[in-house]
Design a protein around this motif. Structure first.
Motif, PDB file in Angstrom:
ATOM      1  N   CYS A  19       8.719  -5.193  -1.013  1.00 38.60           N
ATOM      2  CA  CYS A  19       8.008  -4.232  -0.163  1.00 38.60           C
ATOM      3  C   CYS A  19       7.613  -4.831   1.187  1.00 38.60           C
ATOM      4  O   CYS A  19       6.970  -4.156   2.001  1.00 38.60           O
ATOM      5  CB  CYS A  19       6.772  -3.712  -0.886  1.00 38.60           C
ATOM      6  N   GLY A  20       7.978  -6.067   1.426  1.00 36.46           N
ATOM      7  CA  GLY A  20       7.686  -6.695   2.709  1.00 36.46           C
ATOM      8  C   GLY A  20       6.232  -7.071   2.897  1.00 36.46           C
ATOM      9  O   GLY A  20       5.749  -7.195   4.025  1.00 36.46           O
ATOM     10  N   VAL A  21       5.535  -7.285   1.802  1.00 37.75           N
ATOM     11  CA  VAL A  21       4.126  -7.673   1.861  1.00 37.75           C
ATOM     12  C   VAL A  21       4.003  -9.105   2.387  1.00 37.75           C
ATOM     13  O   VAL A  21       4.747  -9.993   1.972  1.00 37.75           O
ATOM     14  CB  VAL A  21       3.482  -7.553   0.463  1.00 37.75           C
ATOM     15  N   LYS A  22       3.072  -9.307   3.289  1.00 39.86           N
ATOM     16  CA  LYS A  22       2.885 -10.633   3.876  1.00 39.86           C
ATOM     17  C   LYS A  22       1.906 -11.505   3.099  1.00 39.86           C
ATOM     18  O   LYS A  22       2.053 -12.731   3.063  1.00 39.86           O
ATOM     19  CB  LYS A  22       2.376 -10.500   5.317  1.00 39.86           C
ATOM     20  N   ASN A  23       0.880 -10.880   2.518  1.00 36.50           N
ATOM     21  CA  ASN A  23      -0.235 -11.642   1.961  1.00 36.50           C
ATOM     22  C   ASN A  23      -0.392 -11.370   0.468  1.00 36.50           C
ATOM     23  O   ASN A  23      -0.469 -10.218   0.046  1.00 36.50           O
ATOM     24  CB  ASN A  23      -1.531 -11.266   2.686  1.00 36.50           C
ATOM     25  N   VAL A  24      -0.470 -12.430  -0.318  1.00 35.40           N
ATOM     26  CA  VAL A  24      -0.548 -12.271  -1.765  1.00 35.40           C
ATOM     27  C   VAL A  24      -1.693 -13.115  -2.316  1.00 35.40           C
ATOM     28  O   VAL A  24      -1.945 -14.221  -1.842  1.00 35.40           O
ATOM     29  CB  VAL A  24       0.782 -12.665  -2.445  1.00 35.40           C
ATOM     30  N   MET A  25      -2.390 -12.551  -3.292  1.00 32.13           N
ATOM     31  CA  MET A  25      -3.422 -13.305  -4.007  1.00 32.13           C
ATOM     32  C   MET A  25      -2.911 -13.639  -5.397  1.00 32.13           C
ATOM     33  O   MET A  25      -2.399 -12.778  -6.113  1.00 32.13           O
ATOM     34  CB  MET A  25      -4.729 -12.519  -4.108  1.00 32.13           C
ATOM     35  N   LEU A  26      -3.057 -14.905  -5.771  1.00 34.53           N
ATOM     36  CA  LEU A  26      -2.575 -15.390  -7.055  1.00 34.53           C
ATOM     37  C   LEU A  26      -3.712 -16.004  -7.859  1.00 34.53           C
ATOM     38  O   LEU A  26      -4.563 -16.701  -7.308  1.00 34.53           O
ATOM     39  CB  LEU A  26      -1.482 -16.446  -6.850  1.00 34.53           C
ATOM     40  N   SER A  27      -3.688 -15.746  -9.132  1.00 35.63           N
ATOM     41  CA  SER A  27      -4.638 -16.363 -10.042  1.00 35.63           C
ATOM     42  C   SER A  27      -4.043 -17.656 -10.587  1.00 35.63           C
ATOM     43  O   SER A  27      -2.890 -17.688 -11.009  1.00 35.63           O
ATOM     44  CB  SER A  27      -4.959 -15.406 -11.193  1.00 35.63           C
ATOM     45  N   HIS A  28      -4.837 -18.709 -10.589  1.00 33.60           N
ATOM     46  CA  HIS A  28      -4.373 -19.986 -11.109  1.00 33.60           C
ATOM     47  C   HIS A  28      -3.891 -19.847 -12.548  1.00 33.60           C
ATOM     48  O   HIS A  28      -2.872 -20.432 -12.941  1.00 33.60           O
ATOM     49  CB  HIS A  28      -5.504 -21.020 -11.043  1.00 33.60           C
ATOM     50  N   ARG A  29      -4.571 -19.050 -13.321  1.00 32.53           N
ATOM     51  CA  ARG A  29      -4.242 -18.899 -14.737  1.00 32.53           C
ATOM     52  C   ARG A  29      -2.818 -18.399 -14.947  1.00 32.53           C
ATOM     53  O   ARG A  29      -2.156 -18.778 -15.907  1.00 32.53           O
ATOM     54  CB  ARG A  29      -5.237 -17.937 -15.383  1.00 32.53           C
ATOM     55  N   ASN A 211       9.363   5.147   4.616  1.00 32.06           N
ATOM     56  CA  ASN A 211       8.745   4.075   3.835  1.00 32.06           C
ATOM     57  C   ASN A 211       9.489   3.855   2.516  1.00 32.06           C
ATOM     58  O   ASN A 211       9.654   2.709   2.075  1.00 32.06           O
ATOM     59  CB  ASN A 211       7.280   4.391   3.550  1.00 32.06           C
ATOM     60  N   LEU A 212       9.923   4.944   1.893  1.00 34.28           N
ATOM     61  CA  LEU A 212      10.694   4.798   0.654  1.00 34.28           C
ATOM     62  C   LEU A 212      11.994   4.043   0.907  1.00 34.28           C
ATOM     63  O   LEU A 212      12.426   3.230   0.075  1.00 34.28           O
ATOM     64  CB  LEU A 212      10.997   6.168   0.044  1.00 34.28           C
ATOM     65  N   GLU A 213      12.607   4.286   2.055  1.00 33.27           N
ATOM     66  CA  GLU A 213      13.830   3.561   2.400  1.00 33.27           C
ATOM     67  C   GLU A 213      13.542   2.080   2.606  1.00 33.27           C
ATOM     68  O   GLU A 213      14.333   1.221   2.207  1.00 33.27           O
ATOM     69  CB  GLU A 213      14.448   4.166   3.666  1.00 33.27           C
ATOM     70  N   LYS A 214      12.397   1.774   3.217  1.00 35.68           N
ATOM     71  CA  LYS A 214      12.042   0.372   3.444  1.00 35.68           C
ATOM     72  C   LYS A 214      11.913  -0.399   2.136  1.00 35.68           C
ATOM     73  O   LYS A 214      12.296  -1.573   2.053  1.00 35.68           O
ATOM     74  CB  LYS A 214      10.716   0.288   4.220  1.00 35.68           C
ATOM     75  N   ILE A 215      11.331   0.243   1.135  1.00 30.20           N
ATOM     76  CA  ILE A 215      11.092  -0.448  -0.133  1.00 30.20           C
ATOM     77  C   ILE A 215      12.202  -0.190  -1.152  1.00 30.20           C
ATOM     78  O   ILE A 215      12.110  -0.646  -2.298  1.00 30.20           O
ATOM     79  CB  ILE A 215       9.727  -0.074  -0.724  1.00 30.20           C
ATOM     80  N   GLY A 225       9.562   8.549 -13.459  1.00 31.08           N
ATOM     81  CA  GLY A 225       8.639   7.548 -13.977  1.00 31.08           C
ATOM     82  C   GLY A 225       9.241   6.189 -14.192  1.00 31.08           C
ATOM     83  O   GLY A 225       8.745   5.399 -15.009  1.00 31.08           O
ATOM     84  N   ASN A 226      10.308   5.869 -13.459  1.00 34.36           N
ATOM     85  CA  ASN A 226      10.911   4.535 -13.550  1.00 34.36           C
ATOM     86  C   ASN A 226       9.882   3.462 -13.200  1.00 34.36           C
ATOM     87  O   ASN A 226       9.233   3.529 -12.160  1.00 34.36           O
ATOM     88  CB  ASN A 226      12.103   4.460 -12.602  1.00 34.36           C
ATOM     89  N   TYR A 227       9.739   2.478 -14.073  1.00 33.26           N
ATOM     90  CA  TYR A 227       8.678   1.476 -13.899  1.00 33.26           C
ATOM     91  C   TYR A 227       8.786   0.726 -12.580  1.00 33.26           C
ATOM     92  O   TYR A 227       7.790   0.562 -11.863  1.00 33.26           O
ATOM     93  CB  TYR A 227       8.701   0.482 -15.059  1.00 33.26           C
ATOM     94  N   LYS A 228       9.977   0.268 -12.242  1.00 35.29           N
ATOM     95  CA  LYS A 228      10.144  -0.502 -11.012  1.00 35.29           C
ATOM     96  C   LYS A 228       9.857   0.351  -9.779  1.00 35.29           C
ATOM     97  O   LYS A 228       9.298  -0.135  -8.784  1.00 35.29           O
ATOM     98  CB  LYS A 228      11.554  -1.091 -10.938  1.00 35.29           C
ATOM     99  N   ALA A 229      10.223   1.619  -9.837  1.00 30.73           N
ATOM    100  CA  ALA A 229       9.938   2.526  -8.721  1.00 30.73           C
ATOM    101  C   ALA A 229       8.438   2.752  -8.584  1.00 30.73           C
ATOM    102  O   ALA A 229       7.889   2.729  -7.477  1.00 30.73           O
ATOM    103  CB  ALA A 229      10.663   3.847  -8.923  1.00 30.73           C
TER     104      ALA A 229
END
Length: 255
Positions: A19-29, A211-215, A225-229
């Motif tokens: 989706c072209g996201v720039k910023n991600v938060m990750l949990s150490h766990r 936007n749908l085309e971008k992603i 209801g496709n999960y990935k979509a």
């Protein structure tokens, strides 16, 4: 404002990247063993200890993987200012001087004890009670930078430098999301819950077809209801147009 989108497994990380996201938060766990594989797919990685974390393992990770993340919170304890302060002191004594302090239990009281320098970057943790939380936020001084931990609902509050949210997975996990209509949002359901809302969903997808085309998501996959979509659709129908309206788009998406 930067929005950090939470990821906790391979599927969510791949969806954010697609989706072209720039910023991600990750949990150490959930990501301590794999951060090396995907850290370079994002502009900024923000680490948190996560729930039921181990302070010793988290501290070792912070030192060993320092080059793979931009920001990291201290090890903190929800709703507990005293223990959270204790862990911050431990980190400073260990030479871990780059973690961001987390305010817990009462933001104003915690600030008074912490005594940060003007301009310091601080994280807002948890306070019991919605009204008390909002009252504390209103009374915060403006001479610090704040990150709202799990504070996605405050996206319109300009006092935040950044915040994070896991709300983007709601379509896939709970078959519900919000859709941006230009100045506000309305709720949309998917699957059996949203059977009667399909015409509205088609209209929204047509409105935000760019936007749908971008992603790379197809309307029919969303309706079926496709999960990935569904894992990606919230970006097309909510976050992309919303952040564009607020002037935050370029801070959060690559294109």
């Amino acid at each position: 404002m930067k929005i950090y989108f939470n990821a906790n497994n391979k599927a969510t990380i791949e969806a954010l990247n697609e989706c072209g996201v720039k910023n991600v938060m990750l949990s150490h766990r959930y990501s301590y063993a794999s951060i090396v594989k995907f850290y370079d797919k994002f502009d900024s990685v923000f680490m948190v200890a996560g729930t039921k974390g181990d302070p010793d393992k988290y501290h070792q990770f912070l030192k060993d993987k320092r080059e793979y993340y931009e920001y990291a919170t201290q090890f903190d304890v929800f709703y507990n200012m005293k223990d959270t302060m204790k862990y911050l002191k431990q980190e400073r004594d260990m030479g871990i001087d780059w973690t961001l302090p987390v305010l817990q239990e009462n933001f104003l009281n915690h600030l008074a004890i912490l005594k940060p320098k003007p301009g310091d970057y601080l994280c807002l943790g948890e306070i019991k009670g919605r009204l008390e939380t909002e009252d504390n936020i209103r009374k915060l001084p403006f001479n610090y930078n704040y990150h709202g931990l799990a504070k996605g609902k405050y996206i319109t509050n300009r006092m935040f430098k950044s915040l994070d949210t896991s709300g983007w997975i709601s379509a896939a996990m709970s078959k519900k999301t919000e859709i941006w209509n230009g100045n506000d949002t309305y709720s949309m359901f998917f699957g059996d819950k949203g059977r009667d809302m399909v015409p509205m969903l088609r209209h929204a997808c047509e409105r935000y077809k760019d936007n749908l085309e971008k992603i790379n998501v197809k309307v029919e996959d969303v309706i079926e209801g496709n999960y990935k979509a569904l894992l990606k659709i919230t970006f097309a129908l909510l976050y992309m147009p919303q952040l564009k309206s607020y002037g935050f788009y370029d801070d959060n998406f690559t294109s």
